[in-house]
Each structure stands twice: as structure tokens, then as C-alpha cells.
Design an enzyme around this catalytic site. Structure first.
Site, PDB file in Angstrom:
ATOM      1  N   CYS A 113       0.628  -1.426  -0.249  1.00  0.00           N
ATOM      2  CA  CYS A 113       0.141   0.188  -0.185  1.00  0.00           C
ATOM      3  C   CYS A 113       1.009   1.136   0.096  1.00  0.00           C
ATOM      4  O   CYS A 113      -0.039   2.327  -0.274  1.00  0.00           O
ATOM      5  CB  CYS A 113      -1.326   0.089   0.916  1.00  0.00           C
ATOM      6  SG  CYS A 113      -2.171  -1.639   1.061  1.00  0.00           S
ATOM      7  N   HIS A 250      -3.875   6.618   3.452  1.00  0.00           N
ATOM      8  CA  HIS A 250      -4.267   6.143   2.435  1.00  0.00           C
ATOM      9  C   HIS A 250      -5.425   5.527   3.227  1.00  0.00           C
ATOM     10  O   HIS A 250      -5.742   5.461   4.536  1.00  0.00           O
ATOM     11  CB  HIS A 250      -3.244   3.945   3.145  1.00  0.00           C
ATOM     12  CG  HIS A 250      -2.956   2.954   2.780  1.00  0.00           C
ATOM     13  ND1 HIS A 250      -3.337   2.585   1.176  1.00  0.00           N
ATOM     14  CD2 HIS A 250      -3.467   1.708   3.523  1.00  0.00           C
ATOM     15  CE1 HIS A 250      -4.499   1.467   1.178  1.00  0.00           C
ATOM     16  NE2 HIS A 250      -4.028   0.877   2.501  1.00  0.00           N
ATOM     17  N   ASN A 280     -10.552  -0.315  -0.193  1.00  0.00           N
ATOM     18  CA  ASN A 280      -8.818  -0.468  -0.260  1.00  0.00           C
ATOM     19  C   ASN A 280      -8.163  -0.535  -1.186  1.00  0.00           C
ATOM     20  O   ASN A 280      -8.377  -2.157  -1.610  1.00  0.00           O
ATOM     21  CB  ASN A 280      -8.228  -0.509   0.859  1.00  0.00           C
ATOM     22  CG  ASN A 280      -7.242  -0.935   0.785  1.00  0.00           C
ATOM     23  OD1 ASN A 280      -6.270  -0.146   0.688  1.00  0.00           O
ATOM     24  ND2 ASN A 280      -6.536  -1.644   2.566  1.00  0.00           N
TER      25      ASN A 280
END
Ligand code: UT7
Length: 323
Positions: A113, A250, A280
Site C-alpha cells: 500500500c 491511505h 481499499n
């Protein structure tokens, strides 16, 4: 030393929506439970006929259009991804060919990520040194292909998508990309991982190619690491948190984003939230959130942006950018 700035931004989300209600029956939870634990209502799922390079290509096309730059003027392509179409070749080469670029360097970067922020830091070096003028930086992932839909923690969080920017050498006085900071610690590598499909458990071995996550451990470490790394970046640049116009964390779980914002005293109305409707998408969340907030008019040229991310590895990092 030259300055690097964001010349163009784009994103692409698959059109298929997976709502909470579609998940609750198998998972034995309610829509309210998912929303209260994560802030997520729905996420985007890649089409059967698509792969990560398709998402990356569509996002890149938009970034080129937005930056009014032609594919021949791109000097390098970096794609941050965990989910390439194939184990080899890199997604970046497929994007290069499809866009019609010259035989410029193109490579993938594998840093979960934090992949997009890592690619940004790599691109920053080339632009600031002056060896490259325009670098296409993409974050693209299709982690739903590696999601076990009987597993509560991962199936409610993950979605697919891609975001892209053109990082260019600045022709005028502007701050642009001010600073990037990255960290890693392999101690908790198995708190979020895909056991099979690599060299340890090759693809022929079954049931090891889906994500496994210790969500509670990741939650606490994410809040701590993102708060610390952003504080570190602010300290080393001398920029005060009051100068930050928009906070782009994020997008994994809104409660994590909220907790980091609270730790840093960022008002919640400065937090860009796309996780609620897109889920996500790993390395793609930050450029998708950036593009969304530029398109809806919140982020304007000259705004100061604080980006921060955390992911499997474990890895974490942040970037300060004057857009
Ligand atoms: O792309 C990145 C990867 N993945 C993630 O970021 C996912 C992180 N984890 C989660 O989103 C959640 O754990 C799930 C949604 C997967 C599951 O939710 P849950 O089972 O209800 O867990 P939780 O949210 O209650 O657990 C979070 C942990 C708890 O620790 P303990 O008590 O189990 O030891 C909370 O007490 O985090 C703790 N916590 C906090 N820690 C620091 C809750 N709020 C905070 C906070 N700061 N503000």
C-alpha cells in the site's frame, strides 16, 4: 537540483460495485456492522475480462490528458502494484506499449500500500537530478482476485482501481514535491500477506493464494506508524500542520484515517475520504483520492497536501506536496 511537481492526475475505477448487502449473507454480519467498523459502504471490483494493466492504462491516459502531455514526452514509467497481470513481465511494459511511448525505461515497484509513495520517491530523484523531465507514476491493484470472500476482515475492505500522476520538472518557481519519507520493518511480514503464488509456495499448491490478515494488529500499527511518519516529515521540512490544506491518507478503514487525523490535530473536514465508496485498492488509493478531490473542486493548484500510507511488509511512508 530541479523541482518536481504534479503536472497531471488521473484515475480509473471498474464499474462493478460490490455493496455491503451482497457480502453480509455469506459473512454473517450486517451492513451497519461493516460501516461502523470501517466506514465502507461499497467497493469496486475488476471485471472478469480486465487485469491490472487495463486499470493502469486507463488511469495513465487520463493523467496524460490532464497534464496535456503526449506519450512521446514521457521519459520513464513506474507502476506500483502487488497484482501484476502475470508474474512476469512488468505491468509498466504493457502500459508503455499500449500508450505508444518510446523505448523509455519502465518498471514495476512492489511495496504494497506504500507502493505509490515509494514510486513517487524514486521518480522524485530522477526529476530533481535533472536526468528526466516527465515520469508517469501509477498505482494499480486488483486485490479482489486474491480475496477470500469467506474471510470477514479482508473481504469487507478490499476493492480494485488505479490512479496515476505525471511528475514533471518544474519550469517556474513552485514548491511541488517537497519531501518523501519511507520506512520498513519485516518483523510482522505475516500480519498481512498472500502465502502462495511466489517462490515459497508456487501456484500449483492450492488454497494459499488468498490474502491472510491480522486486522487488529494491522489497525494499531497503521495508526501508530502513519502518525509517526507524518510527524517526522513535517518536522524535517519545517512545515506546520496548520499549513496543510488536505490530508490524503491511505484508504483502508475510515476509523484508521480518523485516528491518524486526530493524533495530528487535522480537522476531519480536511481528510479526503474515498474508502467509503471505493474500498481499499492498495497502491492505488492515494492517487485515486487525489484525483477525486481535484475533480470535485476541493483540491486547487497551490494547496498543500499531506499524504501518508501503511501496508504489508510492514511498510509505511509519507509525502508533502504543494499541488
Ligand atoms: O491496506 C492496509 C491493510 N489493512 C488494514 O488497514 C486493516 C486494519 N484492520 C481493520 O480494519 C479492522 O481490524 C477490521 C475491520 C479488519 C476488523 O475489525 P474489528 O475486528 O472490529 O477490529 P477492531 O477495529 O476493533 O480492532 C482494532 C484494534 C483493537 O485492538 P484490540 O483491542 O483488539 O487489541 C482496538 O482496540 O485497534 C484498536 N484501536 C485503536 N488503536 C489505536 C481501535 N481504535 C484505535 C485507535 N488507535 N484510535
Amino acid at each position: 537540483m530541479y523541482l518536481a511537481y504534479i503536472k497531471g492526475v488521473g484515475s480509473y475505477l471498474p464499474s462493478t460495485i460490490l455493496s455491503n448487502t451482497e457480502l453480509t449473507e455469506t459473512l454473517g454480519c450486517t451492513d451497519d456492522w461493516i460501516v461502523s467498523r470501517t466506514g465502507i459502504h461499497e467497493r469496486r471490483i475488476i471485471e472478469k475480462s480486465e487485469a491490472t494493466s487495463d486499470l493502469a492504462y486507463f488511469a495513465a491516459e487520463q493523467a496524460l490528458r490532464d497534464g496535456e502531455i503526449s506519450p512521446e514526452d514521457i521519459d520513464m514509467i513506474i507502476v506500483a502494484t502487488e497484482t501484476p497481470d502475470h508474474v512476469l513481465p512488468p505491468v509498466s511494459c504493457q502500459v508503455q506499449q499500449r500508450l505508444g511511448c518510446r523505448t523509455i525505461p519502465a518498471f514495476d515497484l512492489h511495496n504494497t500500500c506504500v507502493g505509490f509513495l515509494s514510486a513517487l520517491q524514486v521518480a522524485e530523484q530522477y526529476i530533481k537530478l535533472g536526468t528526466h523531465q516527465n515520469i508517469l507514476v501509477i498505482g494499480a491493484d486488483s486485490l479482489t482476485r486474491f480475496t477470500d470472500y469467506s474471510d470477514l476482515g479482508t473481504s469487507i475492505i478490499f476493492g480494485d482501481g488505479a490512479g496515476a500522476i505525471i511528475l514533471s520538472r518544474s519550469e517556474k518557481e513552485a514548491k511541488g514535491l517537497i519531501s518523501t519519507t519511507l520506512h520498513a520493518d519485516g518483523k510482522y511480514f505475516d500480519a498481512l500477506y498472500i502465502p502462495g503464488g511466489g517462490s515459497r509456495f508456487p501456484v500449483s499448491e492450492e488454497n494459499k493464494n488468498k490474502m491472510v490478515m491480522d486486522g487488529r494488529k494491522i489497525f494499531k500499527l497503521a495508526v501508530k506508524s502513519m502518525s509517526e511518519v507524518l510527524t517526522e516529515t513535517l518536522k524535517k521540512t519545517g512545515i506546520e500542520k496548520e499549513e496543510i490544506d488536505w490530508f490524503i491518507p491511505h484508504q483502508a478503514n475510515f476509523r484508521i484515517m480518523e485516528a491518524v487525523a486526530r493524533n495530528l490535530d487535522f480537522p476531519l473536514d480536511k481528510v479526503i475520504n474515498t474508502v467509503s465508496y471505493f474500498g481499499n485498492s492498495c497502491s492505488a488509493t492515494i492517487p485515486i483520492a487525489l484525483d477525486t478531490a481535484i475533480k470535485d473542486g476541493r483540491i486547487q493548484r497551490g494547496d498543500m497536501l499531506a499524504m501518508v500510507s501503511f501496508g504489508a511488509g510492514l511498510v509505511w511512508g509519507s509525502a508533502l506536496v504543494e499541488y
